[in-house]
Design an enzyme around this catalytic site. Structure first.
Site, PDB file in Angstrom:
ATOM      1  N   GLY A  16       0.780  -1.244   0.000  1.00  0.00           N
ATOM      2  CA  GLY A  16       0.000   0.000   0.000  1.00  0.00           C
ATOM      3  C   GLY A  16       0.804   1.283   0.000  1.00  0.00           C
ATOM      4  O   GLY A  16       1.750   1.455  -0.778  1.00  0.00           O
ATOM      5  N   PHE A  17       0.408   2.202   0.881  1.00  0.00           N
ATOM      6  CA  PHE A  17       1.017   3.547   0.909  1.00  0.00           C
ATOM      7  C   PHE A  17       2.530   3.461   1.139  1.00  0.00           C
ATOM      8  O   PHE A  17       3.303   4.191   0.500  1.00  0.00           O
ATOM      9  CB  PHE A  17       0.425   4.403   2.044  1.00  0.00           C
ATOM     10  CG  PHE A  17      -1.047   4.662   1.959  1.00  0.00           C
ATOM     11  CD1 PHE A  17      -1.779   4.440   0.799  1.00  0.00           C
ATOM     12  CD2 PHE A  17      -1.727   5.153   3.072  1.00  0.00           C
ATOM     13  CE1 PHE A  17      -3.148   4.696   0.746  1.00  0.00           C
ATOM     14  CE2 PHE A  17      -3.093   5.410   3.023  1.00  0.00           C
ATOM     15  CZ  PHE A  17      -3.810   5.182   1.869  1.00  0.00           C
ATOM     16  N   TYR A 156     -11.436   2.118  15.249  1.00  0.00           N
ATOM     17  CA  TYR A 156     -10.516   2.609  14.212  1.00  0.00           C
ATOM     18  C   TYR A 156     -10.538   4.144  14.194  1.00  0.00           C
ATOM     19  O   TYR A 156      -9.476   4.785  14.149  1.00  0.00           O
ATOM     20  CB  TYR A 156     -10.904   2.042  12.840  1.00  0.00           C
ATOM     21  CG  TYR A 156      -9.966   2.521  11.745  1.00  0.00           C
ATOM     22  CD1 TYR A 156      -8.637   2.113  11.730  1.00  0.00           C
ATOM     23  CD2 TYR A 156     -10.401   3.389  10.748  1.00  0.00           C
ATOM     24  CE1 TYR A 156      -7.761   2.568  10.745  1.00  0.00           C
ATOM     25  CE2 TYR A 156      -9.537   3.837   9.760  1.00  0.00           C
ATOM     26  CZ  TYR A 156      -8.218   3.428   9.764  1.00  0.00           C
ATOM     27  OH  TYR A 156      -7.347   3.875   8.789  1.00  0.00           O
ATOM     28  N   THR A 191      -5.868  -0.293  -1.431  1.00  0.00           N
ATOM     29  CA  THR A 191      -4.626  -0.984  -1.042  1.00  0.00           C
ATOM     30  C   THR A 191      -5.065  -2.337  -0.468  1.00  0.00           C
ATOM     31  O   THR A 191      -6.172  -2.790  -0.746  1.00  0.00           O
ATOM     32  CB  THR A 191      -3.895  -0.174   0.048  1.00  0.00           C
ATOM     33  OG1 THR A 191      -4.761  -0.108   1.197  1.00  0.00           O
ATOM     34  CG2 THR A 191      -3.559   1.240  -0.416  1.00  0.00           C
TER      35      THR A 191
HETATM   36  P1  NDP Z   1      -2.023  -1.896   3.686  1.00  0.00           P
HETATM   37  O1  NDP Z   1      -2.752  -2.988   4.412  1.00  0.00           O
HETATM   38  O2  NDP Z   1      -1.812  -2.035   2.235  1.00  0.00           O
HETATM   39  O3  NDP Z   1      -0.608  -1.644   4.388  1.00  0.00           O
HETATM   40  C1  NDP Z   1      -0.476  -1.637   5.786  1.00  0.00           C
HETATM   41  C2  NDP Z   1       0.987  -1.773   6.144  1.00  0.00           C
HETATM   42  O4  NDP Z   1       1.131  -1.716   7.576  1.00  0.00           O
HETATM   43  C3  NDP Z   1       1.577  -3.091   5.672  1.00  0.00           C
HETATM   44  O5  NDP Z   1       2.845  -2.847   5.123  1.00  0.00           O
HETATM   45  C4  NDP Z   1       1.709  -3.898   6.962  1.00  0.00           C
HETATM   46  O6  NDP Z   1       2.844  -4.753   6.855  1.00  0.00           O
HETATM   47  C5  NDP Z   1       1.964  -2.781   7.983  1.00  0.00           C
HETATM   48  N1  NDP Z   1       1.663  -3.196   9.342  1.00  0.00           N
HETATM   49  C6  NDP Z   1       0.461  -3.513   9.884  1.00  0.00           C
HETATM   50  N2  NDP Z   1       0.603  -3.866  11.172  1.00  0.00           N
HETATM   51  C7  NDP Z   1       1.932  -3.779  11.449  1.00  0.00           C
HETATM   52  C8  NDP Z   1       2.732  -4.013  12.613  1.00  0.00           C
HETATM   53  N3  NDP Z   1       2.194  -4.432  13.762  1.00  0.00           N
HETATM   54  N4  NDP Z   1       4.052  -3.816  12.522  1.00  0.00           N
HETATM   55  C9  NDP Z   1       4.620  -3.395  11.372  1.00  0.00           C
HETATM   56  N5  NDP Z   1       3.945  -3.149  10.251  1.00  0.00           N
HETATM   57  C10 NDP Z   1       2.608  -3.343  10.288  1.00  0.00           C
HETATM   58  O7  NDP Z   1      -2.837  -0.567   4.009  1.00  0.00           O
HETATM   59  P2  NDP Z   1      -2.560   0.973   3.632  1.00  0.00           P
HETATM   60  O8  NDP Z   1      -1.320   1.153   2.886  1.00  0.00           O
HETATM   61  O9  NDP Z   1      -3.810   1.483   3.064  1.00  0.00           O
HETATM   62  O10 NDP Z   1      -2.422   1.569   5.098  1.00  0.00           O
HETATM   63  C11 NDP Z   1      -1.322   2.354   5.538  1.00  0.00           C
HETATM   64  C12 NDP Z   1      -1.815   3.355   6.569  1.00  0.00           C
HETATM   65  O11 NDP Z   1      -2.758   4.207   5.956  1.00  0.00           O
HETATM   66  C13 NDP Z   1      -2.526   2.754   7.777  1.00  0.00           C
HETATM   67  O12 NDP Z   1      -2.132   3.468   8.933  1.00  0.00           O
HETATM   68  C14 NDP Z   1      -4.004   2.994   7.479  1.00  0.00           C
HETATM   69  O13 NDP Z   1      -4.766   3.105   8.662  1.00  0.00           O
HETATM   70  C15 NDP Z   1      -3.924   4.314   6.758  1.00  0.00           C
HETATM   71  N6  NDP Z   1      -5.044   4.677   5.896  1.00  0.00           N
HETATM   72  C16 NDP Z   1      -5.486   3.836   4.895  1.00  0.00           C
HETATM   73  C17 NDP Z   1      -6.527   4.246   4.084  1.00  0.00           C
HETATM   74  C18 NDP Z   1      -7.099   3.364   3.009  1.00  0.00           C
HETATM   75  O14 NDP Z   1      -8.279   3.531   2.644  1.00  0.00           O
HETATM   76  N7  NDP Z   1      -6.329   2.448   2.442  1.00  0.00           N
HETATM   77  C19 NDP Z   1      -7.128   5.567   4.215  1.00  0.00           C
HETATM   78  C20 NDP Z   1      -6.598   6.353   5.295  1.00  0.00           C
HETATM   79  C21 NDP Z   1      -5.578   5.932   6.073  1.00  0.00           C
HETATM   80  P3  NDP Z   1       2.958  -6.231   7.454  1.00  0.00           P
HETATM   81  O15 NDP Z   1       1.597  -6.849   7.424  1.00  0.00           O
HETATM   82  O16 NDP Z   1       3.956  -6.880   6.539  1.00  0.00           O
HETATM   83  O17 NDP Z   1       3.493  -6.020   8.830  1.00  0.00           O
HETATM   84  C1  8X3 Z   2      -9.325   4.407   5.939  1.00  0.00           C
HETATM   85  C2  8X3 Z   2     -10.488   5.135   5.352  1.00  0.00           C
HETATM   86  O1  8X3 Z   2     -13.031   5.372   5.403  1.00  0.00           O
HETATM   87  O2  8X3 Z   2     -12.108   3.131   5.631  1.00  0.00           O
HETATM   88  O3  8X3 Z   2      -8.739   5.132   6.964  1.00  0.00           O
HETATM   89  O4  8X3 Z   2     -11.968   4.689   7.441  1.00  0.00           O
HETATM   90  S1  8X3 Z   2     -11.967   4.559   6.011  1.00  0.00           S
END
Ligand code: NDP
Ligand code: 8X3
Length: 255
Positions: A16-17, A156, A191
């Site tokens: 993801g990000f 969340y 993502t």
């Molecule tokens: P993904 O699930 O694609 O990526 C999440 C990442 O976080 C993975 O690389 C995962 O790696 C890592 N991760 C999760 N738990 C742990 C842990 N305990 N230790 C280390 N790494 C961890 O999601 P996104 O890229 O979308 O999410 C990234 C961030 O953006 C998050 O904080 C999410 O809340 C936020 N976000 C996402 C949105 C969306 O709609 N996608 C919108 C707004 C915010 P691994 O599993 O290998 O540890």
């Molecule tokens: C991720 C966006 O709308 O699923 O933070 O909460 S939402």
């Protein structure tokens, strides 16, 4: 002084990000420390970016919920790369869509320990290296869920309201130091987030059905832009949504 090629540590870089930020920042010449629990993924990405862009990379396994794991990862990254300038506390997740009275302890703890405690632990471990380098930038990855709560997102949303509070408080605490603090707060983005949250790939796909959502690269671009600005400029917060999402509950879906 800002280094010509900043050293950037990103948690959650296996997907993801985080992975998109790594790709974009490597193309800008940044050196990278990439961490996640899935070491195989970050290792492959780190090797690929080092060879494609000639930057230095370090890949490490880290569980951001665990103090010893975070401290070891940050120390090893700083030692391998010769310091740290930028921290992106990106690792996070949503787990389930339970109402407050339904949530299992497992989901409750996963979100609070990762999204709140993990962010504190990452920044707490990394900050001394930023101070030592004399210039720094810290990125929180918040969410629209930290601006507007919704049903099924109680915990969340609480965690992301917490992220917003931490970013605002840290900015006050660091005032006077050469360390910028930015929160990038995206809306729905395609993502692995929904697959992790719903534990079901088909249901996760339906979240984005008929919508043109944000992509990970869009969020990475926000980070790149904030980093690129002159040193006296601090972007406090970016609230970024796709055009189809006017608000948490107002999403335009095509048939
Ligand atoms: P993904 O699930 O694609 O990526 C999440 C990442 O976080 C993975 O690389 C995962 O790696 C890592 N991760 C999760 N738990 C742990 C842990 N305990 N230790 C280390 N790494 C961890 O999601 P996104 O890229 O979308 O999410 C990234 C961030 O953006 C998050 O904080 C999410 O809340 C936020 N976000 C996402 C949105 C969306 O709609 N996608 C919108 C707004 C915010 P691994 O599993 O290998 O540890
Ligand atoms: C991720 C966006 O709308 O699923 O933070 O909460 S939402």
């Amino acid at each position: 002084m800002r280094p010509e090629h900043p050293i950037v540590l990103i948690t959650g870089a296996s997907s993801g990000f985080g992975a998109a930020m790594a790709r974009l920042l490597a193309a800008q010449g940044c050196h990278l420390a990439l961490g996640a629990r899935r070491l195989d993924r970050v290792q492959v990405l780190a090797d690929e970016l080092a060879s494609a862009h000639g930057v230095q990379t370090f890949a490490g396994q880290v569980d951001t919920r665990d103090t010893a794991s975070v401290n070891a990862f940050v120390a090893a990254a700083a030692a391998a790369l010769g310091g740290l300038n930028v921290l992106v506390a990106n690792a996070g997740l949503a787990s389930g869509v339970h109402k407050l009275w339904e949530i299992p302890d497992e989901d409750l703890e996963a979100m609070l320990r990762t999204n709140v405690e993990g962010v504190v632990k990452t920044i707490r471990a990394g900050l001394p290296h930023l101070r030592q380098s004399g210039w720094g930038h810290i990125f929180f990855i918040g969410s629209t869920a930290g601006h507007q709560p919704y049903e099924g997102g109680t915990v969340y949303c609480a965690s992301k309201f917490g992220v917003k509070a931490m970013a605002q408080a840290l900015r006050l605490e660091l005032c006077g130091e050469q360390i910028r603090v930015t929160s990038v707060d995206p809306g729905m983005a395609e993502t692995e987030f929904s697959a992790v949250r719903l534990k079901d790939d088909a249901k996760a796909k339906s979240v984005y059905q008929g919508v043109n959502p944000l992509q990970a690269e869009d969020v990475a671009e926000c980070v790149r832009w904030c980093l690129s600005l002159p040193d006296h400029v601090n972007i406090d917060e970016i609230l970024v949504k796709c055009l189809d999402q006017a608000a948490i509950h107002k999403i335009h879906r095509r048939a």
